[in-house]
Design a protein around this motif. Sequence first.
Motif, PDB file in Angstrom:
ATOM      1  N   GLY A 300      29.297   4.350  51.139  1.00 40.68           N
ATOM      2  CA  GLY A 300      28.649   5.189  50.141  1.00 40.68           C
ATOM      3  C   GLY A 300      28.092   4.415  48.968  1.00 40.68           C
ATOM      4  N   PRO A 301      27.820   5.088  47.869  1.00 39.76           N
ATOM      5  CA  PRO A 301      27.293   4.419  46.674  1.00 39.76           C
ATOM      6  C   PRO A 301      28.272   3.364  46.157  1.00 39.76           C
ATOM      7  CG  PRO A 301      27.124   6.815  46.488  1.00 39.76           C
ATOM      8  CD  PRO A 301      27.980   6.539  47.679  1.00 39.76           C
ATOM      9  N   ALA A 302      27.728   2.353  45.504  1.00 39.16           N
ATOM     10  CA  ALA A 302      28.555   1.283  44.945  1.00 39.16           C
ATOM     11  C   ALA A 302      28.172   1.063  43.486  1.00 39.16           C
ATOM     12  CB  ALA A 302      28.372  -0.009  45.740  1.00 39.16           C
ATOM     13  N   PHE A 303      29.176   0.896  42.640  1.00 40.41           N
ATOM     14  CA  PHE A 303      28.927   0.732  41.207  1.00 40.41           C
ATOM     15  C   PHE A 303      29.779  -0.411  40.653  1.00 40.41           C
ATOM     16  CE2 PHE A 303      28.313   5.278  42.086  1.00 40.41           C
ATOM     17  CZ  PHE A 303      27.024   5.475  41.578  1.00 40.41           C
ATOM     18  N   LEU A 304      29.280  -0.997  39.584  1.00 41.94           N
ATOM     19  CA  LEU A 304      30.064  -1.941  38.794  1.00 41.94           C
ATOM     20  C   LEU A 304      30.483  -1.202  37.527  1.00 41.94           C
ATOM     21  CD1 LEU A 304      30.898  -4.872  39.325  1.00 41.94           C
ATOM     22  CD2 LEU A 304      29.081  -5.600  37.770  1.00 41.94           C
ATOM     23  N   ALA A 305      31.782  -1.115  37.286  1.00 38.42           N
ATOM     24  CA  ALA A 305      32.334  -0.397  36.142  1.00 38.42           C
ATOM     25  C   ALA A 305      32.726  -1.405  35.066  1.00 38.42           C
ATOM     26  CB  ALA A 305      33.547   0.434  36.563  1.00 38.42           C
ATOM     27  N   TYR A 306      32.114  -1.264  33.908  1.00 28.69           N
ATOM     28  CA  TYR A 306      32.339  -2.173  32.780  1.00 28.69           C
ATOM     29  C   TYR A 306      33.409  -1.605  31.842  1.00 28.69           C
ATOM     30  CZ  TYR A 306      27.936  -4.318  34.319  1.00 28.69           C
ATOM     31  OH  TYR A 306      26.961  -4.941  35.049  1.00 28.69           O
ATOM     32  N   PRO A 307      33.824  -2.377  30.796  1.00 23.81           N
ATOM     33  CA  PRO A 307      34.869  -1.873  29.897  1.00 23.81           C
ATOM     34  C   PRO A 307      34.581  -0.497  29.307  1.00 23.81           C
ATOM     35  CG  PRO A 307      34.585  -4.215  29.546  1.00 23.81           C
ATOM     36  CD  PRO A 307      33.516  -3.802  30.522  1.00 23.81           C
ATOM     37  N   ASN A 308      33.325  -0.191  29.011  1.00 21.77           N
ATOM     38  CA  ASN A 308      33.033   1.131  28.445  1.00 21.77           C
ATOM     39  C   ASN A 308      33.343   2.266  29.415  1.00 21.77           C
ATOM     40  OD1 ASN A 308      32.255   0.592  25.801  1.00 21.77           O
ATOM     41  ND2 ASN A 308      30.147   0.139  26.369  1.00 21.77           N
ATOM     42  N   PHE A 309      33.369   1.969  30.706  1.00 19.98           N
ATOM     43  CA  PHE A 309      33.726   3.012  31.664  1.00 19.98           C
ATOM     44  C   PHE A 309      35.158   3.474  31.445  1.00 19.98           C
ATOM     45  CE2 PHE A 309      34.979   4.440  36.019  1.00 19.98           C
ATOM     46  CZ  PHE A 309      34.061   5.466  36.156  1.00 19.98           C
ATOM     47  N   ASP A 310      36.014   2.573  30.964  1.00 25.05           N
ATOM     48  CA  ASP A 310      37.408   2.937  30.702  1.00 25.05           C
ATOM     49  C   ASP A 310      37.503   4.016  29.623  1.00 25.05           C
ATOM     50  OD1 ASP A 310      38.190   1.037  32.557  1.00 25.05           O
ATOM     51  OD2 ASP A 310      38.544  -0.520  31.051  1.00 25.05           O
ATOM     52  N   VAL A 311      36.546   4.012  28.681  1.00 32.27           N
ATOM     53  CA  VAL A 311      36.567   5.000  27.606  1.00 32.27           C
ATOM     54  C   VAL A 311      36.396   6.411  28.162  1.00 32.27           C
ATOM     55  CG1 VAL A 311      35.443   5.728  25.451  1.00 32.27           C
ATOM     56  CG2 VAL A 311      35.712   3.296  25.957  1.00 32.27           C
ATOM     57  N   TYR A 312      35.657   6.531  29.252  1.00 33.58           N
ATOM     58  CA  TYR A 312      35.470   7.846  29.861  1.00 33.58           C
ATOM     59  C   TYR A 312      36.813   8.477  30.246  1.00 33.58           C
ATOM     60  CZ  TYR A 312      30.362   7.603  30.329  1.00 33.58           C
ATOM     61  OH  TYR A 312      29.016   7.565  30.080  1.00 33.58           O
ATOM     62  N   PHE A 313      37.784   7.661  30.602  1.00 35.09           N
ATOM     63  CA  PHE A 313      39.081   8.194  31.003  1.00 35.09           C
ATOM     64  C   PHE A 313      39.903   8.666  29.809  1.00 35.09           C
ATOM     65  CE2 PHE A 313      37.901   5.707  34.715  1.00 35.09           C
ATOM     66  CZ  PHE A 313      38.240   6.582  35.741  1.00 35.09           C
ATOM     67  N   GLU A 314      39.465   8.312  28.592  1.00 34.60           N
ATOM     68  CA  GLU A 314      40.075   8.898  27.407  1.00 34.60           C
ATOM     69  C   GLU A 314      39.585  10.330  27.226  1.00 34.60           C
ATOM     70  OE1 GLU A 314      42.378   7.543  25.514  1.00 34.60           O
ATOM     71  OE2 GLU A 314      42.393   5.737  26.755  1.00 34.60           O
ATOM     72  N   TRP A 315      38.482  10.631  27.882  1.00 36.47           N
ATOM     73  CA  TRP A 315      37.903  11.970  27.838  1.00 36.47           C
ATOM     74  C   TRP A 315      38.523  12.832  28.925  1.00 36.47           C
ATOM     75  CZ3 TRP A 315      32.774  12.372  30.829  1.00 36.47           C
ATOM     76  CH2 TRP A 315      32.438  13.702  31.045  1.00 36.47           C
ATOM     77  N   ASN A 316      38.610  12.297  30.121  1.00 41.61           N
ATOM     78  CA  ASN A 316      39.081  13.078  31.257  1.00 41.61           C
ATOM     79  C   ASN A 316      39.532  12.117  32.341  1.00 41.61           C
ATOM     80  OD1 ASN A 316      38.445  14.401  34.059  1.00 41.61           O
ATOM     81  ND2 ASN A 316      38.659  16.084  32.619  1.00 41.61           N
TER      82      ASN A 316
END
Length: 404
Positions: A300-316
């Motif tokens: 399937g789709p492939a992504f590179l997750a950077y440090p800012n992606f971790d902030v999203y988990f503070e949301w949900n």
Amino acid sequence: MRFACLSKPLLLAAGLAGLSALPAAAQEATGPKPPCGGEFGTWLEGVKAEAAAMGHAPETINAFFASVRPDEAVLRADRAQGVFQRDFIDFSRRLISENRIANGRANAEKHDAVFDRIEAEYGVPRGVLLAFWAFETDYGAVQGDFNTANALATLAHDCRRPELFRPQLLAAIELYERGGIEPASTTGAWAGEIGQVQMLPQDIIENGVDGDGDGRVDLKGSAADALISGGKMLSSLGWRPNEPWLQEIVLPQGIDLRLTGLDQKKTVSEWQALGVTGRNGALGAGNLPASVLLPMGQGGPAFLAYPNFDVYFEWNQSLVYVTTAAYFANRLEGAPVYDAGNPAPGLSGEQMVRLQEKLQARGHDVGGADGILGEKTREAVQAEQERLGLPADAWPTPGLLEAL
């Protein structure tokens, strides 16, 4: 923006009725639970006593709670989690439409000066906030019709997560003292969030901003107040200015899939040395840590997750929701549609529950057998795939379930 849910009318429009995305804090809270359950009036007297001990005046406390009642509809919404059993492709296609993209770009132009201010003061790109704004309330159009005080009291009284909601209920009293809420009339999402980007009372107190200069923080009626408050909150949660958050990539043939997953990090330079490239444009700075995220496995789709992606988990903490929100931000910033690839068939909700039970029996912590593919389940799946000699891409399939 410890954004607990999408409002029901918006979900119906998106074909996702009943979505309830719990705040990260709700899933991370530990320690003894505060008093909960029992007769509502008796329990409420305990809350009033705690509010008085915090220094709130008795007349303020009584005025705040005068109209508060339990709401069974809130509990029904809280129990509805089935939509998170959808896979990333299905989920993202349901939430992201051409109309929602067009409205996002129109709002970006309409509020250009506000987004310029947010980017200058907090370093949060407009696409990120536009995506939150869209998913939370369809750009302010659908903010929820649950009475906020009733919702918070109901969830604080319920014994499932009182450690989250009792502090928010008490914070709502302070917000009332500041003129930011009217207990009898203020409405919002089922989990007590208020306004266009759906913020809980404590977050409003800590991050609310008078963005339009009218002397008050109005997250329901003022887009400027809501967006700038959201930008401030993301900054307080650790957003790193001038850095990416999620980027679509192309993986080289034969890459070791055991290196993938959010628990595995390498620098961008190290990923490049392994043959990872951006599907559209260059990767981020070479010294940035990043993880390869395959939300539907190697096909399937492939992504590179950077440090800012971790902030999203503070949301949900719903992985499929967070990934969709981060990807939608990219779309609003001009990125093309992802390459869906040809992923292997996944599991139904019932099959996922059975898989999680099997993983738990083998000693893995999957966060409970809820039928939702979260990061803990993915890590356990990857470990079992490696043990069984299967491609360790963290995507559970019927074959893995059978093998277990």
